[in-house]
Design a protein around this motif. Sequence first.
Motif, PDB file in Angstrom:
ATOM      1  N   ARG A  88      49.741  34.837  43.365  1.00 56.89           N
ATOM      2  CA  ARG A  88      49.319  33.540  43.894  1.00 56.89           C
ATOM      3  C   ARG A  88      48.730  32.588  42.852  1.00 56.89           C
ATOM      4  NH1 ARG A  88      51.908  35.123  47.832  1.00 56.89           N
ATOM      5  NH2 ARG A  88      51.410  34.620  49.992  1.00 56.89           N
ATOM      6  N   SER A  89      47.955  33.095  41.900  1.00 56.56           N
ATOM      7  CA  SER A  89      47.208  32.150  41.081  1.00 56.56           C
ATOM      8  C   SER A  89      47.107  32.492  39.602  1.00 56.56           C
ATOM      9  CB  SER A  89      45.783  32.007  41.643  1.00 56.56           C
ATOM     10  OG  SER A  89      45.087  33.233  41.562  1.00 56.56           O
ATOM     11  N   ALA A  90      47.676  33.598  39.166  1.00 58.17           N
ATOM     12  CA  ALA A  90      47.536  33.974  37.757  1.00 58.17           C
ATOM     13  C   ALA A  90      48.725  33.472  36.949  1.00 58.17           C
ATOM     14  CB  ALA A  90      47.403  35.490  37.625  1.00 58.17           C
ATOM     15  N   PRO A  91      48.513  32.547  36.001  1.00 57.05           N
ATOM     16  CA  PRO A  91      49.610  32.176  35.100  1.00 57.05           C
ATOM     17  C   PRO A  91      50.076  33.393  34.318  1.00 57.05           C
ATOM     18  CG  PRO A  91      47.733  30.664  34.897  1.00 57.05           C
ATOM     19  CD  PRO A  91      47.264  31.845  35.707  1.00 57.05           C
ATOM     20  N   SER A  92      51.275  33.340  33.799  1.00 56.63           N
ATOM     21  CA  SER A  92      51.842  34.485  33.082  1.00 56.63           C
ATOM     22  C   SER A  92      50.895  34.964  31.989  1.00 56.63           C
ATOM     23  CB  SER A  92      53.192  34.097  32.471  1.00 56.63           C
ATOM     24  OG  SER A  92      53.751  35.168  31.758  1.00 56.63           O
ATOM     25  N   GLY A  93      50.574  36.261  32.023  1.00 60.04           N
ATOM     26  CA  GLY A  93      49.745  36.866  30.994  1.00 60.04           C
ATOM     27  C   GLY A  93      48.260  36.621  31.148  1.00 60.04           C
ATOM     28  N   GLU A  94      47.823  36.012  32.259  1.00 56.68           N
ATOM     29  CA  GLU A  94      46.413  35.679  32.411  1.00 56.68           C
ATOM     30  C   GLU A  94      45.796  36.297  33.655  1.00 56.68           C
ATOM     31  OE1 GLU A  94      45.567  31.565  31.964  1.00 56.68           O
ATOM     32  OE2 GLU A  94      46.627  31.377  30.055  1.00 56.68           O
ATOM     33  N   LEU A  95      46.274  37.466  34.050  1.00 57.09           N
ATOM     34  CA  LEU A  95      45.745  38.107  35.247  1.00 57.09           C
ATOM     35  C   LEU A  95      44.274  38.468  35.079  1.00 57.09           C
ATOM     36  CD1 LEU A  95      46.015  39.322  38.050  1.00 57.09           C
ATOM     37  CD2 LEU A  95      46.979  41.386  37.005  1.00 57.09           C
ATOM     38  N   ILE A  96      43.881  38.942  33.915  1.00 52.71           N
ATOM     39  CA  ILE A  96      42.484  39.325  33.705  1.00 52.71           C
ATOM     40  C   ILE A  96      41.569  38.115  33.892  1.00 52.71           C
ATOM     41  CG2 ILE A  96      40.830  40.319  32.084  1.00 52.71           C
ATOM     42  CD1 ILE A  96      42.959  42.249  33.170  1.00 52.71           C
ATOM     43  N   LYS A  97      41.974  36.951  33.362  1.00 55.20           N
ATOM     44  CA  LYS A  97      41.178  35.740  33.536  1.00 55.20           C
ATOM     45  C   LYS A  97      41.115  35.334  34.998  1.00 55.20           C
ATOM     46  CE  LYS A  97      42.068  33.784  28.934  1.00 55.20           C
ATOM     47  NZ  LYS A  97      42.663  32.625  28.194  1.00 55.20           N
ATOM     48  N   SER A  98      42.233  35.488  35.700  1.00 56.92           N
ATOM     49  CA  SER A  98      42.254  35.125  37.115  1.00 56.92           C
ATOM     50  C   SER A  98      41.346  36.048  37.926  1.00 56.92           C
ATOM     51  CB  SER A  98      43.694  35.188  37.642  1.00 56.92           C
ATOM     52  OG  SER A  98      43.761  34.731  38.969  1.00 56.92           O
ATOM     53  N   LEU A  99      41.359  37.337  37.606  1.00 53.04           N
ATOM     54  CA  LEU A  99      40.449  38.272  38.274  1.00 53.04           C
ATOM     55  C   LEU A  99      38.994  37.911  37.988  1.00 53.04           C
ATOM     56  CD1 LEU A  99      42.352  41.623  37.625  1.00 53.04           C
ATOM     57  CD2 LEU A  99      41.730  40.742  39.887  1.00 53.04           C
ATOM     58  N   ALA A 100      38.699  37.530  36.742  1.00 53.20           N
ATOM     59  CA  ALA A 100      37.333  37.156  36.388  1.00 53.20           C
ATOM     60  C   ALA A 100      36.884  35.914  37.148  1.00 53.20           C
ATOM     61  CB  ALA A 100      37.230  36.930  34.879  1.00 53.20           C
ATOM     62  N   ALA A 101      37.814  34.988  37.374  1.00 52.78           N
ATOM     63  CA  ALA A 101      37.459  33.736  38.038  1.00 52.78           C
ATOM     64  C   ALA A 101      37.342  33.880  39.551  1.00 52.78           C
ATOM     65  CB  ALA A 101      38.495  32.663  37.697  1.00 52.78           C
ATOM     66  N   HIS A 102      38.152  34.771  40.134  1.00 50.29           N
ATOM     67  CA  HIS A 102      38.225  34.810  41.597  1.00 50.29           C
ATOM     68  C   HIS A 102      37.760  36.118  42.234  1.00 50.29           C
ATOM     69  CE1 HIS A 102      40.420  30.999  41.717  1.00 50.29           C
ATOM     70  NE2 HIS A 102      41.180  31.456  40.729  1.00 50.29           N
ATOM     71  N   TRP A 103      37.775  37.208  41.496  1.00 48.27           N
ATOM     72  CA  TRP A 103      37.428  38.509  42.103  1.00 48.27           C
ATOM     73  C   TRP A 103      36.150  39.017  41.452  1.00 48.27           C
ATOM     74  CZ3 TRP A 103      38.385  40.479  46.489  1.00 48.27           C
ATOM     75  CH2 TRP A 103      38.261  41.844  46.754  1.00 48.27           C
ATOM     76  N   LYS A 104      35.030  38.533  41.968  1.00 50.21           N
ATOM     77  CA  LYS A 104      33.730  38.768  41.347  1.00 50.21           C
ATOM     78  C   LYS A 104      33.240  40.205  41.515  1.00 50.21           C
ATOM     79  CE  LYS A 104      33.379  34.406  40.250  1.00 50.21           C
ATOM     80  NZ  LYS A 104      33.521  33.949  38.844  1.00 50.21           N
ATOM     81  N   ASP A 105      33.912  41.000  42.341  1.00 53.60           N
ATOM     82  CA  ASP A 105      33.477  42.385  42.543  1.00 53.60           C
ATOM     83  C   ASP A 105      33.582  43.203  41.260  1.00 53.60           C
ATOM     84  OD1 ASP A 105      33.057  41.670  45.097  1.00 53.60           O
ATOM     85  OD2 ASP A 105      34.552  42.993  45.999  1.00 53.60           O
ATOM     86  N   LEU A 106      34.460  42.800  40.363  1.00 53.69           N
ATOM     87  CA  LEU A 106      34.637  43.526  39.105  1.00 53.69           C
ATOM     88  C   LEU A 106      33.947  42.734  37.994  1.00 53.69           C
ATOM     89  CD1 LEU A 106      38.380  44.560  39.494  1.00 53.69           C
ATOM     90  CD2 LEU A 106      36.342  45.905  40.035  1.00 53.69           C
ATOM     91  N   ALA A 125      51.179  40.713  48.740  1.00 46.44           N
ATOM     92  CA  ALA A 125      50.497  39.426  48.654  1.00 46.44           C
ATOM     93  C   ALA A 125      50.772  38.569  49.889  1.00 46.44           C
ATOM     94  CB  ALA A 125      50.923  38.690  47.386  1.00 46.44           C
ATOM     95  N   ASP A 126      52.015  38.584  50.364  1.00 41.63           N
ATOM     96  CA  ASP A 126      52.351  37.829  51.581  1.00 41.63           C
ATOM     97  C   ASP A 126      51.613  38.379  52.791  1.00 41.63           C
ATOM     98  OD1 ASP A 126      54.046  36.195  50.150  1.00 41.63           O
ATOM     99  OD2 ASP A 126      55.874  37.290  50.691  1.00 41.63           O
ATOM    100  N   LEU A 127      51.540  39.701  52.898  1.00 44.16           N
ATOM    101  CA  LEU A 127      50.809  40.306  54.010  1.00 44.16           C
ATOM    102  C   LEU A 127      49.335  39.912  53.970  1.00 44.16           C
ATOM    103  CD1 LEU A 127      52.313  43.927  54.022  1.00 44.16           C
ATOM    104  CD2 LEU A 127      52.548  42.220  55.836  1.00 44.16           C
ATOM    105  N   LEU A 128      48.749  39.991  52.788  1.00 41.67           N
ATOM    106  CA  LEU A 128      47.340  39.626  52.663  1.00 41.67           C
ATOM    107  C   LEU A 128      47.122  38.150  53.001  1.00 41.67           C
ATOM    108  CD1 LEU A 128      46.409  41.558  49.389  1.00 41.67           C
ATOM    109  CD2 LEU A 128      45.711  42.125  51.734  1.00 41.67           C
ATOM    110  N   ALA A 163      45.067  48.674  56.651  1.00 42.46           N
ATOM    111  CA  ALA A 163      46.454  49.019  56.998  1.00 42.46           C
ATOM    112  C   ALA A 163      47.396  48.700  55.835  1.00 42.46           C
ATOM    113  CB  ALA A 163      46.885  48.274  58.252  1.00 42.46           C
ATOM    114  N   VAL A 164      47.164  47.572  55.153  1.00 42.94           N
ATOM    115  CA  VAL A 164      47.974  47.243  53.978  1.00 42.94           C
ATOM    116  C   VAL A 164      47.749  48.286  52.890  1.00 42.94           C
ATOM    117  CG1 VAL A 164      48.440  45.526  52.194  1.00 42.94           C
ATOM    118  CG2 VAL A 164      47.914  44.784  54.526  1.00 42.94           C
ATOM    119  N   ALA A 165      46.488  48.687  52.695  1.00 45.65           N
ATOM    120  CA  ALA A 165      46.183  49.715  51.697  1.00 45.65           C
ATOM    121  C   ALA A 165      46.872  51.029  52.046  1.00 45.65           C
ATOM    122  CB  ALA A 165      44.678  49.913  51.590  1.00 45.65           C
ATOM    123  N   ARG A 166      46.898  51.384  53.308  1.00 45.14           N
ATOM    124  CA  ARG A 166      47.597  52.628  53.725  1.00 45.14           C
ATOM    125  C   ARG A 166      49.075  52.541  53.394  1.00 45.14           C
ATOM    126  NH1 ARG A 166      44.480  52.112  58.262  1.00 45.14           N
ATOM    127  NH2 ARG A 166      46.210  51.471  59.606  1.00 45.14           N
TER     128      ARG A 166
END
Length: 380
Positions: free
Chosen positions: A185-203, A236-239, A265-268
């Motif tokens: 949905r939102s990570a430009p190519s090669g920038e998944l770690i940055k996207s996780l840092a910006a949006h997924w604060k649990d990590l 991603a579509d399911l989520l 259920a998606v995780a299962r």
Amino acid sequence: MPHAEARVVRELKHHLLTHGLRRSRVLHLLVDAHPSYVRSPFARDLEPMTRLTLEGTRPDILCSVARPEGVLVTGIEVKASERDWVQGLGQAHSYRAGVHHAYLALPASAADLRAPTLNQARSIGVGILARDAKHWVEVLPPADPSPLPRAVSQASSLLEGVPAARSLQLNHPLNYLAAAFLADRSAPSGELIKSLAAHWKDLGSDSSRRHAATGANTLGLLDLDWKPTLEGRTVADLLAALQFDPDTRYDKRKRLLDVHAAFAAVARFVLIRQPAVRLIHRTLADHGGSLTLPELAVAAGHDDPALATALFLADPSGTLKPGLRGPDINPSTVFKLKQNLWHAGLLDTKAHGTAGKDARAYRPAEDVWALPRDKRDTAS
């Protein structure tokens, strides 16, 4: 006799669908759309027909057979008379490279088949089907395919199962789902770690974010470049349909199944596709739904020793045996993998209080693994 071969094909098709082949059920069957079959009075009985072209050859019948080692494909050459056995054997042998098992079917009784026919068939690996009275019988089995399907299946299970068994480093499945969601949905190519840092604060660190991305790759949601696979895009579509928001701080202290059943259920769906998880589920289902960790490890080893060894033992060169102690056990399995299964609702029991700490303090004989009660009679 006009249409004689089409009549034999019809009789053999009916027998295969009714009685199976090699004591196994025939799942699907196709008949070659040869003009003589299409124009015969039996055309309707021969449907479904299609042009069966395999590496330039055309078997008369193609069917899938549910064998214990997996679904195998069988090709059958049909002749209207034993007089055509030489041509039939040559044709059956020519498409062996495209099927697991190849047969020549002859409308003659087994007793009437001549030794040269059987000897030649045996030498080239072609099986023989003959008709005794109204029933077809296997007079000569075909040669085993190479490589053996059960060996390939075992190898594939190891290649798919061991990484997930030994490599998941986070104890909550939402971390892996979030990585797939952001990659799509939102990570430009090669920038998944940055996207996780910006949006997924649990990590809170790049290392934990890399664990999330690597785990999503292990689970088949991301490719080696951390781009979403077809499965990852589907997740991603399911989520998205479930209104997942990576900027929301979801409560991970509680069981995912209890607070967000749809996400669980998606995780299962993702986890149960892993051979190691299926082995755990199947073993528990076959043993009443609940086992201690040493019991589970030994029982799983009877089913799939190589995968069970990699899954449960800290030293994968060790031996699965009763009385396993804490230092013998793979800590990732009893803590991280088990927590993922518990959060997703695949287990009723969470990681034992002594898991995830010093291996010498872990008490495997007290660590119970139990399926949800409504799943204990159903193998995966």
